[in-house]
Design a protein around this motif. Structure first.
Motif, short mmCIF file in Angstrom:
data_model
loop_
_atom_site.label_atom_id
_atom_site.label_comp_id
_atom_site.label_asym_id
_atom_site.label_seq_id
_atom_site.Cartn_x
_atom_site.Cartn_y
_atom_site.Cartn_z
N GLU A 112 0.57 -1.20 -0.12
CA GLU A 112 0.07 0.02 -0.02
C GLU A 112 0.76 1.17 0.07
OE1 GLU A 112 -3.58 0.53 0.72
OE2 GLU A 112 -3.99 -1.43 -0.01
N ALA A 113 2.03 1.41 0.68
CA ALA A 113 3.09 2.57 0.98
C ALA A 113 3.56 2.50 -0.37
CB ALA A 113 3.87 2.40 2.06
N LYS A 114 3.87 1.71 -1.19
CA LYS A 114 4.63 1.63 -2.58
C LYS A 114 3.66 2.24 -3.55
CE LYS A 114 6.78 -0.87 -6.16
NZ LYS A 114 7.45 -2.35 -6.69
N LEU A 115 2.21 1.88 -3.65
CA LEU A 115 1.49 2.48 -4.60
C LEU A 115 1.13 4.14 -4.11
CD1 LEU A 115 -0.48 1.43 -6.89
CD2 LEU A 115 1.22 -0.39 -5.35
N ALA A 116 1.46 4.25 -2.81
CA ALA A 116 1.07 5.73 -2.47
C ALA A 116 2.35 6.72 -2.66
CB ALA A 116 0.66 5.82 -1.00
N GLY A 117 3.57 5.90 -3.12
CA GLY A 117 4.80 6.69 -3.66
C GLY A 117 5.76 6.62 -2.43
N ALA A 123 -5.30 9.18 3.04
CA ALA A 123 -4.63 8.13 2.66
C ALA A 123 -5.29 7.48 1.56
CB ALA A 123 -4.86 6.76 3.82
N ALA A 124 -6.61 7.38 1.25
CA ALA A 124 -7.16 7.00 0.09
C ALA A 124 -6.83 8.25 -1.16
CB ALA A 124 -8.82 7.34 -0.07
N ARG A 125 -6.75 9.25 -0.96
CA ARG A 125 -6.54 10.46 -1.99
C ARG A 125 -5.03 10.30 -2.45
NH1 ARG A 125 -10.27 13.15 1.49
NH2 ARG A 125 -12.31 13.56 0.46
N ALA A 126 -4.15 9.97 -1.37
CA ALA A 126 -2.79 9.66 -1.73
C ALA A 126 -2.60 8.44 -2.80
CB ALA A 126 -1.98 9.25 -0.46
N LEU A 127 -3.46 7.68 -2.95
CA LEU A 127 -3.55 6.57 -3.94
C LEU A 127 -3.93 7.17 -5.42
CD1 LEU A 127 -4.91 3.76 -1.91
CD2 LEU A 127 -2.47 4.04 -2.59
#
Length: 263
Positions: free
Chosen positions: A153-158, A244-248
């Motif tokens: 999840e963290a990787k997908l958020a950059g 957290a959702a918007r970070a994706l």
């Protein structure tokens, strides 16, 4: 069947994107609704009772709202626990995601395979049954990891991935008796293929990884054979629309999702 009627992909987070991608490759005109139940995330640390109650209820609401032509439960934990209940409750084709133990056993030379999933998935009788039916001549070692889900999840958020943390999770498999002989590892969580590069570095060249994504894509293609598809706006749905959702959002945009909605 309307040509713009979507295929709905459901997961607790963004792991289902590893199933969406190969499906999109086979069906490029497919309209998709991607659902992340981030209010219930992570499923892997929840009880069977919680998941068995939550998943059919949510999918009932989602099917009513988006009228998909087909639903993909792009989550091993939800599938191994709630797939039968969802199929009984909904009048729409349901494709589940289960650990790819069969192809792993078919290709293993050492006859020792690893199953890397969430804690909730690896302890399921469903996994016992798959091992008995398709890998009875193999030693099947398991490890449940919440850490890898968080890292994906963290990787997908950059955010950067801690390679040492990935290696530690794989070591939990290889330190088990006969673990040094593992030559195939089943990614039994749809989040884990999102860490394919990091997992490959940690495992080394003698170990290969398999997951259910390509097989699910072929199943969706088969079930929709002959149906018309017309591209239309894809929708990403969250059960909690927070920071957290918007970070994706950038990662979702790379998969074609420019519209976010709250269930």
């Amino acid at each position: 069947m309307r040509p713009t009627q979507p295929v709905l992909f459901f997961d607790s987070g963004v792991g289902g994107l590893s199933v969406l991608a190969p499906t999109r490759a086979l069906l490029p005109a497919m309209r998709a609704v991607y659902v992340a139940d981030n209010a219930g995330y992570p499923y892997g640390t929840r009880s069977e009772a919680e998941i068995a109650a939550r998943v059919p209820a949510l999918l009932g609401r989602l099917v009513e709202r988006y009228t998909p032509r087909l639903v993909v439960i792009a989550c091993n934990t939800a599938s191994t626990i709630a797939l039968a209940a969802v199929r009984a409750a909904l009048d729409v084709p349901i494709v589940g995601t289960v650990p790819a133990i069969k192809p792993a056993a078919q290709t293993s030379r050492t006859r020792v395979i690893g199953v890397l999933g969430t804690a909730a998935t690896v302890r399921q009788p469903y996994v016992d049954d798959l091992a008995t039916r398709f890998a009875s001549d193999c030693t099947v070692l398991r490890h449940g990891s919440a850490t890898l889900v968080t890292l994906a999840e963290a990787k997908l958020a950059g955010r950067a991935v801690d390679q040492h943390a990935v290696a530690a999770e794989l070591a939990a498999l290889t330190v088990q008796p006969e673990g040094e002989r593992i030559d195939v590892i089943v990614n039994a969580c749809t989040h884990f293929p999102l860490l394919d590069a990091e997992l490959a570095v940690a495992a080394g060249p003698a170990v290969r990884f398999v997951d259910g994504g390509p097989g699910i894509a072929r199943r969706v293609q088969h079930l929709t054979d002959g149906q018309d598809f017309t591209p239309a706006e894809d929708i990403a749905v969250f059960t909690r629309l927070d920071d957290a959702a918007r970070a994706l959002t950038p990662a979702l945009a790379r998969h074609g999702f420019t519209r976010l909605e709250l269930l």
